[in-house]
Design an enzyme around this catalytic site. Structure first.
Site, short mmCIF file in Angstrom:
data_model
loop_
_atom_site.label_atom_id
_atom_site.label_comp_id
_atom_site.label_asym_id
_atom_site.label_seq_id
_atom_site.Cartn_x
_atom_site.Cartn_y
_atom_site.Cartn_z
N ARG A 6 0.82 -1.20 0.00
CA ARG A 6 0.00 0.00 0.00
C ARG A 6 0.86 1.26 0.00
O ARG A 6 0.39 2.35 -0.28
CB ARG A 6 -0.99 0.00 1.18
CG ARG A 6 -2.11 0.98 1.01
CD ARG A 6 -3.40 0.73 1.81
NE ARG A 6 -3.36 -0.24 2.86
CZ ARG A 6 -2.87 -0.04 4.08
NH1 ARG A 6 -2.37 1.14 4.41
NH2 ARG A 6 -2.87 -1.01 4.97
N TYR B 56 -16.65 18.76 -14.02
CA TYR B 56 -16.88 17.32 -14.04
C TYR B 56 -17.94 16.94 -12.99
O TYR B 56 -17.85 17.36 -11.84
CB TYR B 56 -15.58 16.57 -13.78
CG TYR B 56 -15.81 15.09 -13.75
CD1 TYR B 56 -16.28 14.43 -14.89
CD2 TYR B 56 -15.63 14.35 -12.59
CE1 TYR B 56 -16.55 13.06 -14.86
CE2 TYR B 56 -15.88 13.00 -12.57
CZ TYR B 56 -16.34 12.36 -13.71
OH TYR B 56 -16.62 11.02 -13.68
N ASP C 21 -7.76 20.52 -12.46
CA ASP C 21 -8.01 19.25 -13.14
C ASP C 21 -7.56 19.44 -14.59
O ASP C 21 -8.17 20.19 -15.35
CB ASP C 21 -9.50 18.90 -13.04
CG ASP C 21 -9.83 17.52 -13.62
OD1 ASP C 21 -9.13 17.10 -14.56
OD2 ASP C 21 -10.78 16.89 -13.13
N LYS D 61 -8.37 8.74 -19.04
CA LYS D 61 -8.73 9.37 -20.31
C LYS D 61 -7.52 9.41 -21.25
O LYS D 61 -7.09 8.38 -21.68
CB LYS D 61 -9.32 10.76 -20.03
CG LYS D 61 -10.37 10.76 -18.89
CD LYS D 61 -11.66 10.07 -19.24
CE LYS D 61 -12.63 9.89 -18.08
NZ LYS D 61 -12.96 11.08 -17.32
C1 LIG Z 1 -13.47 11.34 -16.04
C2 LIG Z 1 -13.07 12.57 -15.31
C3 LIG Z 1 -12.79 12.54 -13.94
C4 LIG Z 1 -12.97 11.28 -13.11
O1 LIG Z 1 -12.04 10.29 -13.46
P1 LIG Z 1 -12.33 8.71 -13.31
O2 LIG Z 1 -11.05 8.12 -13.78
O3 LIG Z 1 -13.52 8.38 -14.14
O4 LIG Z 1 -12.60 8.44 -11.86
C5 LIG Z 1 -12.37 13.71 -13.34
N1 LIG Z 1 -12.24 14.86 -14.04
C6 LIG Z 1 -12.52 14.93 -15.35
C7 LIG Z 1 -12.38 16.23 -16.07
C8 LIG Z 1 -12.95 13.79 -16.03
O5 LIG Z 1 -13.23 13.87 -17.34
#
Ligand SMILES: *Cc1c(COP(=O)(O)O)cnc(C)c1O
Length: 370
Positions: free
Chosen positions: A52, A103, A174, A199
């Site tokens: 961990r 988001y 983000d 992504k």
């Molecule tokens: C998809 C997304 C998230 C969340 O990510 P996950 O990997 O699905 O938990 C956070 N911020 C943005 C801008 C996203 O497109």
């Protein structure tokens, strides 16, 4: 552990570094590929004692992402695990300034904190720099996302992160949509960068993974220690296989992004001329385009159901083109129009993408020929 050898040096372009980052230092017989290490524990008295706390495959991915963002990365089990880690920096009862649409997982998180009395939430239009700055006095955390999902609003990151610093407010960006190849928020002045590695970074719609990145400064390292402790104690750790797949995917980030961005720019221009499209949102960079279509929510659903090349699915940033009417998602903010389709433009042939999408768009009105 894996620091990444010379490829981390700044005299090499990101495209060159991406190919080699996270690799073990060169020595006769050393592996060229990053190792996939499956172990829950380690022989005593080393730097890491238990799974961990760390893993060499995570370290390879962290070295690569950290290099690209110009900071120190920590990988977590999903983008939302990274979001939760960043929110752990908000003191209980503290004040957070957030965009009025971003988001939906972030919107739901702040809504829950607010409902529980655990935070005061100030919602702002992040394209209105003066309004965001006016909301900062007395706040603890500024949450930024740029471009936003799915409205593609763009924030003035240098101005907002500088204002946050002046007011003693931690800033989080983000950076999922832009990726470090198009935008480096730490260099712009942000304290923490959040990624849904799921992504573009991983890029093949086969893993969920997240990351937080902090600056290589004393305050940055102190934040890194707090985030590391959060991951350690909350246990939202990734599997080594997911980290390995993400690093493998990142090797071609520059190639995938180049094609996807070129496709998106071309499609955004053509969509603006399509009679069934009344608004195109495209910030001029990146590979996400949002369109508002004729026929309302039903029209948008008909378009999404009528494509053959484009996949009707949520998520984004993979090699394949995806589309979705975002208001299907229960947590989607009301600022997002009901007829908005988010297009995640992939790396396919642009003419195939156009033919498929433009013919599906002709089904948006029930009275149309299809
Ligand atoms: C998809 C997304 C998230 C969340 O990510 P996950 O990997 O699905 O938990 C956070 N911020 C943005 C801008 C996203 O497109």
């Amino acid at each position: 552990m894996t620091d990444g050898p010379s490829p981390g040096s700044d005299d090499l372009a990101p495209a060159t570094r991406l190919v080699a980052l996270g690799r073990e230092p060169a020595s006769p017989g050393a592996q060229v590929g990053a190792p996939l290490v499956l172990t829950s524990t380690y022989h005593a008295d080393g730097a890491v004692s238990y799974g961990r706390g760390g893993n060499p495959t995570w370290s390879a991915l962290e070295a690569a992402l950290g290099d690209l963002e110009g900071g120190d990365a920590l990988v977590l089990s999903s983008g939302m695990a990274a979001v939760a880690a960043a929110f752990s920096l908000l003191p209980h009862g503290g004040t957070v300034v957030v965009p009025d649409a971003a988001y939906n997982g972030v919107m739901a998180t702040v809504g829950d904190l607010e409902a529980a009395g655990a935070a005061d939430v100030r919602r702002v239009d992040l394209t209105d720099t003066a309004a965001v700055v006016a909301a900062l006095p007395g706040a603890d955390l500024l949450w930024l996302e740029s471009p936003t999902n799915p409205l593609l609003e763009v924030a003035d990151l240098p101005a907002l992160t500088a204002a946050a610093r002046e007011h003693g407010v931690l800033s989080v960006v983000d950076n999922t949509f832009a990726t470090p190849l198009l935008q480096r928020p730490l260099a712009d002045g942000a304290d923490v960068v959040v990624h849904s590695v799921t992504k573009y970074l991983a890029g093949h719609s086969d893993v969920l993974l997240g990351a937080v990145v902090t600056g290589r400064t004393d305050p940055g390292r102190a934040l890194h220690d707090r985030l590391y402790r959060h991951r350690q104690l909350h246990g939202g750790i990734p599997g080594p296989m997911e980290a390995w797949l993400a690093l493998r995917g990142m090797r071609t980030l520059h190639l995938r992004l180049e094609r996807a961005c070129a496709n998106a720019a071309e499609l955004a221009g053509r969509l603006a001329e399509h009679p069934a499209v009344h608004r195109v949102r495209y910030p001029g960079f990146g590979a996400i385009v949002a369109i508002e279509v004729a026929g309302g929510a039903e029209g948008a659903e008909r378009v999404a159901a009528a494509t053959r090349v484009w996949v009707h699915a949520t998520s984004l940033g993979g090699v394949e083109s995806l589309l979705e009417r975002r208001r299907r998602q229960p947590n989607e903010p009301a600022k997002v129009p009901e007829d908005l389709l988010r297009l995640s433009v992939g790396v396919e042939d642009v003419e195939d993408l156009w033919r498929d999408l433009s013919s599906a768009l002709s089904r948006s009105r029930p009275s149309a020929d299809g």
